[in-house]
Design a protein around this motif. Sequence first.
Motif, PDB file in Angstrom:
ATOM      1  N   ARG A   8     -40.056  58.670  18.082  1.00  0.00           N
ATOM      2  CA  ARG A   8     -41.001  59.745  18.392  1.00  0.00           C
ATOM      3  C   ARG A   8     -40.247  60.828  19.149  1.00  0.00           C
ATOM      4  NH1 ARG A   8     -46.274  57.481  18.359  1.00  0.00           N
ATOM      5  NH2 ARG A   8     -47.123  59.554  18.826  1.00  0.00           N
ATOM      6  N   ARG A   9     -40.512  62.073  18.790  1.00  0.00           N
ATOM      7  CA  ARG A   9     -39.812  63.221  19.375  1.00  0.00           C
ATOM      8  C   ARG A   9     -40.870  64.250  19.788  1.00  0.00           C
ATOM      9  NH1 ARG A   9     -34.386  62.622  17.543  1.00  0.00           N
ATOM     10  NH2 ARG A   9     -33.895  64.848  17.725  1.00  0.00           N
ATOM     11  N   ALA A  33     -39.133  57.436  23.760  1.00  0.00           N
ATOM     12  CA  ALA A  33     -39.256  58.688  23.011  1.00  0.00           C
ATOM     13  C   ALA A  33     -38.231  59.705  23.501  1.00  0.00           C
ATOM     14  CB  ALA A  33     -40.665  59.250  23.160  1.00  0.00           C
ATOM     15  N   GLN A  34     -37.945  60.687  22.656  1.00  0.00           N
ATOM     16  CA  GLN A  34     -37.153  61.839  23.067  1.00  0.00           C
ATOM     17  C   GLN A  34     -38.113  62.996  23.361  1.00  0.00           C
ATOM     18  OE1 GLN A  34     -33.469  62.716  20.919  1.00  0.00           O
ATOM     19  NE2 GLN A  34     -33.752  60.839  19.725  1.00  0.00           N
ATOM     20  N   TRP A  36     -38.650  67.177  24.777  1.00  0.00           N
ATOM     21  CA  TRP A  36     -38.167  68.525  25.110  1.00  0.00           C
ATOM     22  C   TRP A  36     -39.325  69.346  25.631  1.00  0.00           C
ATOM     23  CZ3 TRP A  36     -36.505  65.815  20.888  1.00  0.00           C
ATOM     24  CH2 TRP A  36     -35.124  65.613  20.785  1.00  0.00           C
ATOM     25  N   SER A  53     -33.358  68.837  28.989  1.00  0.00           N
ATOM     26  CA  SER A  53     -34.391  68.873  27.946  1.00  0.00           C
ATOM     27  C   SER A  53     -35.243  70.133  28.012  1.00  0.00           C
ATOM     28  CB  SER A  53     -35.294  67.639  28.062  1.00  0.00           C
ATOM     29  OG  SER A  53     -35.954  67.604  29.313  1.00  0.00           O
ATOM     30  N   LYS A  75     -35.107  69.828  16.047  1.00  0.00           N
ATOM     31  CA  LYS A  75     -35.295  68.619  16.857  1.00  0.00           C
ATOM     32  C   LYS A  75     -36.056  67.524  16.113  1.00  0.00           C
ATOM     33  CE  LYS A  75     -33.468  70.618  20.510  1.00  0.00           C
ATOM     34  NZ  LYS A  75     -32.115  70.247  20.996  1.00  0.00           N
ATOM     35  N   ILE A  77     -39.196  67.303  15.366  1.00  0.00           N
ATOM     36  CA  ILE A  77     -40.333  67.022  16.230  1.00  0.00           C
ATOM     37  C   ILE A  77     -41.429  66.282  15.468  1.00  0.00           C
ATOM     38  CG2 ILE A  77     -42.199  68.084  17.579  1.00  0.00           C
ATOM     39  CD1 ILE A  77     -39.420  68.182  18.902  1.00  0.00           C
TER      40      ILE A  77
END
Length: 429
Positions: A8-9, A33-34, A36, A53, A75, A77
């Motif tokens: 998950r981003r 998760a990543q 930003w 981030s 990214k 996303i």
Amino acid sequence: MPITGENRRFLFLQGPHGPFFHGLGQMLGKAGAQVWRVGFNLGDQVFWRNRASFIPWQGAPEDWSAFVDGLMTEKAITDLVIYGDTRPVHAMAIDVARKRGVQIHVFEEGYLRPYWVTYERGGSNGHSRLMNTSVPEMQTALRNAEMDLPEAPARWGDMRQHMFWGALYHWFVLTGRRHYPQFRPHRDHTVWQEFLLYCRRLVLLPFHRWERMVAEYRIRNGGFPYHIALLQLEHDSSFRMHSPFKSMSEFLALVCDGFAKGAPPHHHLVFKAHPLEDGRAPLSREIKRLARELGLQGRVHFVRGGKLAQLLNHARTAVTVNSTSAQQVLWRGMPLKTFGAAVYAKPEFVSTQSLPDFFAHPLRPDARAYRDYRHYLLETSQIAGGFYSSRGRRELLRQVVDMMLSPEDPYEALAKGNATPRQQLRLVN
């Protein structure tokens, strides 16, 4: 399968004033998760402490849609996280996200304030799934629920913290303008005006408190029947985007005219201001003018902010555009008249009478149906906690991360019997 943020981003845009979004991002990171965050001003930047981030957006408004589209590609996303869905940068990002199949997580102030916040997917307020969900559908879904229904809280909650974080945020926005020269607030006022309004409200709190106490004393001890008009912030997104009025003055005029035409001559009308009303709209002066023109002198009152519960305890009816405070009205079984789109504006609860008829012979809501509606919200989109106090944020983070990582949104989860177990309400401030 365990709940995890693997693959998950998340892309965060603007959030509530203060550190909530930073804490939420940290918790999602711990879940795998990543994350930003795009920041539009120095206030966004200061409250997101993870510099690695943080992505500053310093471009022109007309370039934002293309930028966020490219960023979602770069990214990869999977999830978009926002606070409110109507400010322009969020509305454009939502359009991009929907085209790409990105999940949209929307936070808002609680529909059942003050001890809950709202978490939904896709949209909130007039864009919420609740708008198209009937009470019978809610009652069917509740067959899977076992939570006891908490009592309705009587207080706004962490208002002082809300005001503090708001003033601090606007101070950073103001002092950081050279770093974000093209930033424009989503409201009509400039950043400097917003900052001064927050400061003015903080400074005048003691005076306003005394003024409010005098007004409430006169109403409680006046011995007259009265009706309440629940006012909202004129710049609030619910009022601007989901109501038929361009200004609060239009609503004031409509209510005063309906009261003059329909209410018994010994009844009074109380205008209750929003707890965060900052004086940008001349409400008190306009109400006095309307009372003079309509021959209502001595029968119309203005209460500046404060708690609503004591005033509601003795009121006959309530009128509003689409204020969430109307939930307290319905909880008490009082007749309610609304004019804007609202998640609670169901035919079982809200009067369809003309305003003069409503003031003359108001019809009561279906209290049992509203109890089921409220139960449904507490099992789905209303989460115990708050954005602005440290205790409120802790309560909120304990539950909301699992809900965001769930494959089902809160409404689907309840309908399928997979709703996340709810913690009991323990929050006091």
